[in-house]
Design an enzyme around this catalytic site. Sequence first.
Site, PDB file in Angstrom:
ATOM      1  CE  LYS A   3      23.176  -2.152 -72.239  1.00 61.32           C
ATOM      2  NZ  LYS A   3      22.767  -0.831 -72.797  1.00 61.32           N
ATOM      3  CE1 TYR A  43      17.993   1.522 -71.637  1.00 60.78           C
ATOM      4  CE2 TYR A  43      17.327  -0.469 -72.781  1.00 60.78           C
ATOM      5  CZ  TYR A  43      18.300   0.277 -72.119  1.00 60.78           C
ATOM      6  OH  TYR A  43      19.571  -0.238 -71.950  1.00 60.78           O
ATOM      7  CG  ASN A 108      26.355   0.376 -73.955  1.00 57.02           C
ATOM      8  OD1 ASN A 108      25.475  -0.397 -73.578  1.00 57.02           O
ATOM      9  ND2 ASN A 108      26.190   1.690 -73.969  1.00 57.02           N
ATOM     10  CG  HIS A 111      20.545  -0.467 -67.505  1.00 59.19           C
ATOM     11  ND1 HIS A 111      20.289   0.773 -68.039  1.00 59.19           N
ATOM     12  CD2 HIS A 111      19.934  -0.485 -66.284  1.00 59.19           C
ATOM     13  CE1 HIS A 111      19.529   1.451 -67.187  1.00 59.19           C
ATOM     14  NE2 HIS A 111      19.304   0.723 -66.123  1.00 59.19           N
ATOM     15  CD  GLU A 122      16.595   1.750 -64.198  1.00 60.21           C
ATOM     16  OE1 GLU A 122      17.636   1.165 -63.831  1.00 60.21           O
ATOM     17  OE2 GLU A 122      16.599   2.803 -64.874  1.00 60.21           O
TER      18      GLU A 122
HETATM   19  N1  GDP Z   1      20.900   2.409 -81.376  1.00 60.34           N
HETATM   20  C1  GDP Z   1      21.364   3.367 -80.556  1.00 60.34           C
HETATM   21  N2  GDP Z   1      21.488   3.058 -79.248  1.00 60.34           N
HETATM   22  C2  GDP Z   1      21.945   4.020 -78.436  1.00 60.34           C
HETATM   23  C3  GDP Z   1      22.303   5.319 -78.868  1.00 60.34           C
HETATM   24  N3  GDP Z   1      22.715   6.052 -77.785  1.00 60.34           N
HETATM   25  C4  GDP Z   1      22.601   5.222 -76.744  1.00 60.34           C
HETATM   26  N4  GDP Z   1      22.151   3.999 -77.121  1.00 60.34           N
HETATM   27  C5  GDP Z   1      21.873   2.830 -76.313  1.00 60.34           C
HETATM   28  O1  GDP Z   1      20.856   3.190 -75.407  1.00 60.34           O
HETATM   29  C6  GDP Z   1      21.257   2.852 -74.078  1.00 60.34           C
HETATM   30  C7  GDP Z   1      20.591   3.797 -73.106  1.00 60.34           C
HETATM   31  O2  GDP Z   1      21.112   5.098 -73.299  1.00 60.34           O
HETATM   32  P1  GDP Z   1      21.524   5.977 -72.033  1.00 60.34           P
HETATM   33  O3  GDP Z   1      20.509   5.813 -70.948  1.00 60.34           O
HETATM   34  O4  GDP Z   1      21.772   7.343 -72.558  1.00 60.34           O
HETATM   35  O5  GDP Z   1      22.929   5.336 -71.611  1.00 60.34           O
HETATM   36  P2  GDP Z   1      23.363   4.471 -70.336  1.00 60.34           P
HETATM   37  O6  GDP Z   1      22.532   4.913 -69.167  1.00 60.34           O
HETATM   38  O7  GDP Z   1      24.822   4.781 -70.158  1.00 60.34           O
HETATM   39  O8  GDP Z   1      23.153   3.023 -70.719  1.00 60.34           O
HETATM   40  C8  GDP Z   1      22.773   2.911 -74.150  1.00 60.34           C
HETATM   41  O9  GDP Z   1      23.403   2.125 -73.177  1.00 60.34           O
HETATM   42  C9  GDP Z   1      23.067   2.363 -75.525  1.00 60.34           C
HETATM   43  O10 GDP Z   1      23.058   0.937 -75.501  1.00 60.34           O
HETATM   44  C10 GDP Z   1      22.165   5.615 -80.260  1.00 60.34           C
HETATM   45  O11 GDP Z   1      22.451   6.717 -80.723  1.00 60.34           O
HETATM   46  N5  GDP Z   1      21.692   4.600 -81.053  1.00 60.34           N
HETATM   47 MG    MG Z   2      20.538   5.211 -68.975  1.00 61.29          MG
END
Ligand code: GDP
Ligand code: MG
Length: 129
Positions: A3, A43, A108, A111, A122
């Site tokens: 990212k 997303y 973080n 992805h 994707e």
């Molecule tokens: N701003 C914000 N970003 C979040 C939050 N929770 C998750 N994210 C971001 O959204 C991305 C997608 O969420 P998810 O699919 O649940 O996690 P991943 O699959 O581990 O990347 C995460 O990698 C974080 O960068 C939140 O509460 N606030």
């Molecule tokens: Mg995810």
Amino acid sequence: MCKPDAVERGLVGEIVSRIERKGLVIKEMDMRIPSVALAEAHYEEHADKPFYRELVDFLTRGPVVAMVIEGPDGNTFSLMRMLIGKTNVDDAQPGSIRGDFATITNENLVHGSDAHESAVREIALWFPA
Ligand SMILES: Nc1nc2c(ncn2[C@@H]2O[C@H](COP(=O)(O)OP(=O)(O)O)[C@@H](O)[C@H]2O)c(=O)[nH]1
Ligand SMILES: [Mg+2]
């Protein structure tokens, strides 16, 4: 995908190196600034979340490195998720990319598709035939 924060921090080489050392194969790799439409589609599962707009803004703020990673079985997504670490930085274990290098969940670094079907969807989005 590395990212924008990973590119900004100069961590692409470290991340790619970990993927290669694991024994996974990089089949496609492309650095680009994603369009808002691509980031929204990527997303879309989070479209109803309060942080969706922030997420799209984040993903489009600079170049990302999109990759297609291949492993020996149909579980490559699972191996990648192990390398990447848990979503929440408070849970991401040392030894994982997020555990070693990330301090805030919003940024973080990486992805990774969360299922085989997600990977198929994707890959079609990022690398259309
Ligand atoms: N701003 C914000 N970003 C979040 C939050 N929770 C998750 N994210 C971001 O959204 C991305 C997608 O969420 P998810 O699919 O649940 O996690 P991943 O699959 O581990 O990347 C995460 O990698 C974080 O960068 C939140 O509460 N606030
Ligand atoms: Mg995810």
